[in-house]
Scaffold this motif. Structure first.
Motif, PDB file in Angstrom:
ATOM      1  N   THR A   1       0.772  -1.174   0.153  1.00 12.42           N
ATOM      2  CA  THR A   1      -0.270  -0.232  -0.109  1.00 12.42           C
ATOM      3  C   THR A   1       0.774   1.223   0.173  1.00 12.42           C
ATOM      4  N   LEU A   2       0.978   2.065  -1.023  1.00 13.57           N
ATOM      5  CA  LEU A   2       1.026   3.658  -0.961  1.00 13.57           C
ATOM      6  C   LEU A   2       0.797   4.737  -1.157  1.00 13.57           C
ATOM      7  N   SER A   3       1.068   5.155   0.022  1.00 10.13           N
ATOM      8  CA  SER A   3       0.276   6.445   0.277  1.00 10.13           C
ATOM      9  C   SER A   3       0.459   7.665  -0.465  1.00 10.13           C
ATOM     10  N   LEU A   4      -0.056   8.572  -1.012  1.00  6.62           N
ATOM     11  CA  LEU A   4       0.039   9.449  -2.844  1.00  6.62           C
ATOM     12  C   LEU A   4       1.733  10.355  -1.800  1.00  6.62           C
ATOM     13  N   HIS A   5       1.159  10.809  -0.520  1.00 11.74           N
ATOM     14  CA  HIS A   5       2.053  11.352   0.217  1.00 11.74           C
ATOM     15  C   HIS A   5       3.540  10.942   0.171  1.00 11.74           C
ATOM     16  N   ASP A   6       3.969   9.408  -0.329  1.00 11.03           N
ATOM     17  CA  ASP A   6       5.133   9.144   0.559  1.00 11.03           C
ATOM     18  C   ASP A   6       5.952   9.232  -0.957  1.00 11.03           C
ATOM     19  N   ALA A   7       7.083   8.549  -0.528  1.00 10.67           N
ATOM     20  CA  ALA A   7       8.759   8.021  -1.312  1.00 10.67           C
ATOM     21  C   ALA A   7       8.530   6.533  -2.220  1.00 10.67           C
ATOM     22  N   LEU A   8       8.688   6.346  -2.808  1.00 11.35           N
ATOM     23  CA  LEU A   8       8.783   5.135  -2.939  1.00 11.35           C
ATOM     24  C   LEU A   8      10.737   5.223  -3.648  1.00 11.35           C
ATOM     25  N   PRO A   9      10.415   3.849  -2.106  1.00  6.03           N
ATOM     26  CA  PRO A   9      12.170   3.165  -2.163  1.00  6.03           C
ATOM     27  C   PRO A   9      13.085   2.791  -3.233  1.00  6.03           C
TER      28      PRO A   9
ATOM     29  N   LEU B   1       5.170  10.213 -10.143  1.00  6.59           N
ATOM     30  CA  LEU B   1       4.315   9.335 -11.263  1.00  6.59           C
ATOM     31  C   LEU B   1       3.353   9.493 -11.408  1.00  6.59           C
ATOM     32  N   ASN B   2       2.251  10.380 -10.836  1.00  6.22           N
ATOM     33  CA  ASN B   2       1.345  10.182 -10.976  1.00  6.22           C
ATOM     34  C   ASN B   2       0.503   9.426 -11.405  1.00  6.22           C
ATOM     35  N   LEU B   3       0.219   8.504  -9.756  1.00  5.99           N
ATOM     36  CA  LEU B   3      -0.589   7.459  -9.681  1.00  5.99           C
ATOM     37  C   LEU B   3      -1.695   7.493  -9.260  1.00  5.99           C
ATOM     38  N   LYS B   4      -2.674   7.564  -9.809  1.00  9.30           N
ATOM     39  CA  LYS B   4      -3.969   6.966  -9.468  1.00  9.30           C
ATOM     40  C   LYS B   4      -4.495   7.062  -8.201  1.00  9.30           C
ATOM     41  N   ARG B   5      -5.530   7.447  -7.379  1.00 11.70           N
ATOM     42  CA  ARG B   5      -6.039   7.005  -6.239  1.00 11.70           C
ATOM     43  C   ARG B   5      -6.579   5.591  -5.997  1.00 11.70           C
ATOM     44  N   ARG B   6      -6.346   4.985  -5.157  1.00 12.49           N
ATOM     45  CA  ARG B   6      -7.785   3.342  -5.013  1.00 12.49           C
ATOM     46  C   ARG B   6      -7.185   1.860  -6.788  1.00 12.49           C
ATOM     47  N   THR B   7      -5.919   2.584  -7.050  1.00 12.19           N
ATOM     48  CA  THR B   7      -5.957   2.409  -8.079  1.00 12.19           C
ATOM     49  C   THR B   7      -4.117   0.938  -8.276  1.00 12.19           C
ATOM     50  N   GLY B   8      -4.957  -0.663  -8.756  1.00 13.79           N
ATOM     51  CA  GLY B   8      -3.824  -1.019  -8.238  1.00 13.79           C
ATOM     52  C   GLY B   8      -2.840  -0.667  -9.363  1.00 13.79           C
ATOM     53  N   TYR B   9      -1.123  -0.904  -9.489  1.00 13.94           N
ATOM     54  CA  TYR B   9      -0.278  -1.214 -10.198  1.00 13.94           C
ATOM     55  C   TYR B   9       1.033  -1.625  -9.489  1.00 13.94           C
ATOM     56  N   ARG B  10       1.593  -2.106 -11.268  1.00 15.48           N
ATOM     57  CA  ARG B  10       2.377  -2.743 -11.303  1.00 15.48           C
ATOM     58  C   ARG B  10       3.767  -2.041 -11.912  1.00 15.48           C
ATOM     59  N   ILE B  11       4.580  -2.315 -10.601  1.00 10.34           N
ATOM     60  CA  ILE B  11       6.308  -1.127 -10.507  1.00 10.34           C
ATOM     61  C   ILE B  11       7.528  -2.190 -10.772  1.00 10.34           C
ATOM     62  N   ARG B  12       8.500  -1.526 -11.209  1.00 12.80           N
ATOM     63  CA  ARG B  12      10.094  -2.852 -12.024  1.00 12.80           C
ATOM     64  C   ARG B  12      10.707  -1.542 -12.259  1.00 12.80           C
ATOM     65  N   VAL B  13      11.825  -1.875 -11.380  1.00 14.23           N
ATOM     66  CA  VAL B  13      12.801  -0.319 -11.589  1.00 14.23           C
ATOM     67  C   VAL B  13      13.930  -1.505 -12.614  1.00 14.23           C
ATOM     68  N   ARG B  14      15.243  -0.397 -12.883  1.00 15.02           N
ATOM     69  CA  ARG B  14      16.451  -1.247 -13.875  1.00 15.02           C
ATOM     70  C   ARG B  14      16.946   0.007 -13.139  1.00 15.02           C
ATOM     71  N   ALA B  15      18.857  -0.433 -13.329  1.00 16.23           N
ATOM     72  CA  ALA B  15      19.718   0.888 -13.215  1.00 16.23           C
ATOM     73  C   ALA B  15      20.339   0.888 -14.366  1.00 16.23           C
ATOM     74  N   TYR B  16      21.055   1.817 -14.275  1.00 22.89           N
ATOM     75  CA  TYR B  16      21.421   2.599 -15.574  1.00 22.89           C
ATOM     76  C   TYR B  16      22.927   2.765 -15.426  1.00 22.89           C
ATOM     77  N   LYS B  17      24.068   3.046 -16.126  1.00 23.01           N
ATOM     78  CA  LYS B  17      25.472   3.608 -16.044  1.00 23.01           C
ATOM     79  C   LYS B  17      26.157   4.469 -17.756  1.00 23.01           C
ATOM     80  N   ARG B  18      26.284   5.682 -17.098  1.00 20.56           N
ATOM     81  CA  ARG B  18      26.646   5.873 -18.519  1.00 20.56           C
ATOM     82  C   ARG B  18      28.127   5.910 -18.991  1.00 20.56           C
ATOM     83  N   VAL B  19      28.379   5.150 -20.149  1.00 23.15           N
ATOM     84  CA  VAL B  19      29.278   4.641 -20.383  1.00 23.15           C
ATOM     85  C   VAL B  19      29.725   5.207 -22.065  1.00 23.15           C
TER      86      VAL B  19
END
Length: 86
Positions: free
Chosen positions: A4-12, A50-68
């Motif tokens: 559960t994410l509050s719209l006022h939180d930060a996503l770690p 992220l402009n997420l809507k309230r009371r909506t289910g989401y799928r989130i994934r992350v990847r890192a990048y490096k400048r070469v």
């Protein structure tokens, strides 16, 4: 497990690496097929950006990048996290 994410939180971002220049966050609504993307340089991102809507289910994934040599080299995507915004 559904988080559960509050719209006022930060996503770690939990896949922090020492060498990353930034992170790409992909997210989509549970019922949609198309992913949306946001780039951040910190190890967290505000949920409001992220402009997420309230009371909506989401799928989130992350990847890192490096400048070469001026080009971005991407790492593998993390596992998909299921969450709901309140």
């Amino acid at each position: 497990e559904i988080y559960t994410l509050s719209l006022h939180d930060a996503l770690p971002i939990s896949i922090v690496t020492n060498n990353a220049d930034g992170y790409v966050i992909a997210f989509k609504e549970k019922t949609k097929k198309k992913w949306k993307y946001k780039t951040c340089r910190k190890t967290y991102v505000s949920i409001k950006k992220l402009n997420l809507k309230r009371r909506t289910g989401y799928r989130i994934r992350v990847r890192a990048y490096k400048r070469v040599s001026g080009k971005k080299k991407y790492g593998a995507w993390s596992g998909i996290i299921r969450c709901r915004a309140y």
